[in-house]
Motif scaffolding. Structure first.
Motif, PDB file in Angstrom:
ATOM      1  N   PHE A  36     -13.769  65.042  19.381  1.00 31.52           N
ATOM      2  CA  PHE A  36     -14.741  65.922  18.920  1.00 31.52           C
ATOM      3  C   PHE A  36     -14.786  67.101  19.665  1.00 31.52           C
ATOM      4  O   PHE A  36     -14.861  66.980  20.884  1.00 31.52           O
ATOM      5  CB  PHE A  36     -15.983  65.379  18.691  1.00 31.52           C
ATOM      6  N   GLN A  37     -14.850  68.343  18.940  1.00 37.21           N
ATOM      7  CA  GLN A  37     -15.234  69.518  19.801  1.00 37.21           C
ATOM      8  C   GLN A  37     -16.287  70.255  19.214  1.00 37.21           C
ATOM      9  O   GLN A  37     -16.039  70.086  17.808  1.00 37.21           O
ATOM     10  CB  GLN A  37     -13.955  70.444  20.024  1.00 37.21           C
ATOM     11  N   ASP A  38     -16.832  71.294  19.549  1.00 34.12           N
ATOM     12  CA  ASP A  38     -18.041  72.001  18.946  1.00 34.12           C
ATOM     13  C   ASP A  38     -17.204  72.619  17.625  1.00 34.12           C
ATOM     14  O   ASP A  38     -16.006  73.280  17.815  1.00 34.12           O
ATOM     15  CB  ASP A  38     -18.609  73.040  19.624  1.00 34.12           C
ATOM     16  N   GLY A  39     -17.733  72.939  16.319  1.00 31.27           N
ATOM     17  CA  GLY A  39     -17.164  73.491  15.428  1.00 31.27           C
ATOM     18  C   GLY A  39     -16.184  72.641  14.652  1.00 31.27           C
ATOM     19  O   GLY A  39     -15.795  73.261  13.401  1.00 31.27           O
ATOM     20  N   ASP A  40     -15.982  71.516  14.847  1.00 35.13           N
ATOM     21  CA  ASP A  40     -14.914  70.689  14.103  1.00 35.13           C
ATOM     22  C   ASP A  40     -15.743  70.128  12.691  1.00 35.13           C
ATOM     23  O   ASP A  40     -17.122  69.800  13.059  1.00 35.13           O
ATOM     24  CB  ASP A  40     -14.691  69.326  14.723  1.00 35.13           C
ATOM     25  N   VAL A  41     -15.104  70.112  11.794  1.00 34.40           N
ATOM     26  CA  VAL A  41     -15.657  69.529  10.396  1.00 34.40           C
ATOM     27  C   VAL A  41     -15.209  68.061  10.444  1.00 34.40           C
ATOM     28  O   VAL A  41     -14.144  67.642  10.576  1.00 34.40           O
ATOM     29  CB  VAL A  41     -15.294  70.189   9.333  1.00 34.40           C
ATOM     30  N   PRO A  42     -16.129  67.078  10.038  1.00 32.70           N
ATOM     31  CA  PRO A  42     -15.745  65.726   9.924  1.00 32.70           C
ATOM     32  C   PRO A  42     -14.849  65.627   8.868  1.00 32.70           C
ATOM     33  O   PRO A  42     -14.918  66.181   7.812  1.00 32.70           O
ATOM     34  CB  PRO A  42     -17.300  65.032   9.743  1.00 32.70           C
ATOM     35  N   PRO A  43     -13.999  64.354   9.018  1.00 28.01           N
ATOM     36  CA  PRO A  43     -13.139  64.056   7.743  1.00 28.01           C
ATOM     37  C   PRO A  43     -14.055  63.647   6.724  1.00 28.01           C
ATOM     38  O   PRO A  43     -14.976  63.371   6.589  1.00 28.01           O
ATOM     39  CB  PRO A  43     -12.273  63.055   8.270  1.00 28.01           C
ATOM     40  N   GLN A  44     -13.367  64.124   5.166  1.00 31.85           N
ATOM     41  CA  GLN A  44     -13.928  63.682   3.998  1.00 31.85           C
ATOM     42  C   GLN A  44     -12.878  62.764   3.470  1.00 31.85           C
ATOM     43  O   GLN A  44     -11.644  62.876   3.445  1.00 31.85           O
ATOM     44  CB  GLN A  44     -14.141  64.825   3.150  1.00 31.85           C
ATOM     45  N   PRO A  45     -13.280  61.845   2.657  1.00 33.24           N
ATOM     46  CA  PRO A  45     -12.514  61.024   2.049  1.00 33.24           C
ATOM     47  C   PRO A  45     -11.885  61.530   0.656  1.00 33.24           C
ATOM     48  O   PRO A  45     -12.571  62.589   0.125  1.00 33.24           O
ATOM     49  CB  PRO A  45     -13.513  59.909   1.210  1.00 33.24           C
ATOM     50  N   LYS A  46     -10.697  61.208   0.582  1.00 31.72           N
ATOM     51  CA  LYS A  46      -9.884  61.923  -0.530  1.00 31.72           C
ATOM     52  C   LYS A  46     -10.405  61.537  -2.038  1.00 31.72           C
ATOM     53  O   LYS A  46     -10.477  62.459  -2.747  1.00 31.72           O
ATOM     54  CB  LYS A  46      -8.564  61.408  -0.626  1.00 31.72           C
ATOM     55  N   ARG A  47     -10.869  60.363  -2.198  1.00 33.30           N
ATOM     56  CA  ARG A  47     -11.391  59.738  -3.529  1.00 33.30           C
ATOM     57  C   ARG A  47     -12.705  59.333  -3.125  1.00 33.30           C
ATOM     58  O   ARG A  47     -13.142  58.698  -2.263  1.00 33.30           O
ATOM     59  CB  ARG A  47     -10.491  58.736  -4.226  1.00 33.30           C
ATOM     60  N   SER A  48     -13.631  59.583  -4.130  1.00 35.81           N
ATOM     61  CA  SER A  48     -15.068  59.053  -3.801  1.00 35.81           C
ATOM     62  C   SER A  48     -15.631  58.733  -5.208  1.00 35.81           C
ATOM     63  O   SER A  48     -15.250  59.444  -6.245  1.00 35.81           O
ATOM     64  CB  SER A  48     -16.039  60.079  -2.910  1.00 35.81           C
ATOM     65  N   PHE A  49     -16.766  58.074  -5.382  1.00 34.25           N
ATOM     66  CA  PHE A  49     -17.479  57.887  -6.688  1.00 34.25           C
ATOM     67  C   PHE A  49     -18.115  59.390  -7.036  1.00 34.25           C
ATOM     68  O   PHE A  49     -18.061  59.455  -8.411  1.00 34.25           O
ATOM     69  CB  PHE A  49     -18.806  56.820  -6.583  1.00 34.25           C
ATOM     70  N   GLU A  50     -18.606  60.374  -6.222  1.00 40.22           N
ATOM     71  CA  GLU A  50     -18.970  61.546  -6.675  1.00 40.22           C
ATOM     72  C   GLU A  50     -17.997  62.372  -7.363  1.00 40.22           C
ATOM     73  O   GLU A  50     -18.286  62.803  -8.604  1.00 40.22           O
ATOM     74  CB  GLU A  50     -19.580  62.283  -5.456  1.00 40.22           C
TER      75      GLU A  50
END
Length: 83
Positions: free
Chosen positions: A41-55
């Motif tokens: 982690f470094q400042d400004g990094d965006v966390p990973p998002q799942p490729k598929r989700s219920f939403e």
């Protein structure tokens, strides 16, 4: 005791239905990306998002049907009370 057993059954049902939307390989890949994100982690990094989700599933397959059903329900309630 009965409520505890019932809650356990509900949890099992939720977890089983959740497996429909994400496979174990996709889940393992997502957890790997989360761990790598946490370690690097470094400042400004965006966390990973799942490729598929219920939403995403809801938006693509269920949202339009839900809107139509809700509209019919809101029209049906006054009609029911007018009879």
């Amino acid at each position: 005791l009965n409520s505890m057993v019932l809650c356990s059954f509900m949890l099992c049902s939720i977890l089983r239905n959740g497996k429909i939307y994400v496979s174990e390989d996709e889940e393992a890949d997502y957890l790997y990306r989360c761990r790598r994100f946490a370690l690097e982690f470094q400042d400004g990094d965006v966390p990973p998002q799942p490729k598929r989700s219920f939403e995403k599933h809801w938006e693509t397959r269920c949202e339009d049907d839900w809107r139509v059903a809700f509209r019919m329900f809101t029209i049906g309630v006054p009609v029911f009370f007018s009879n």
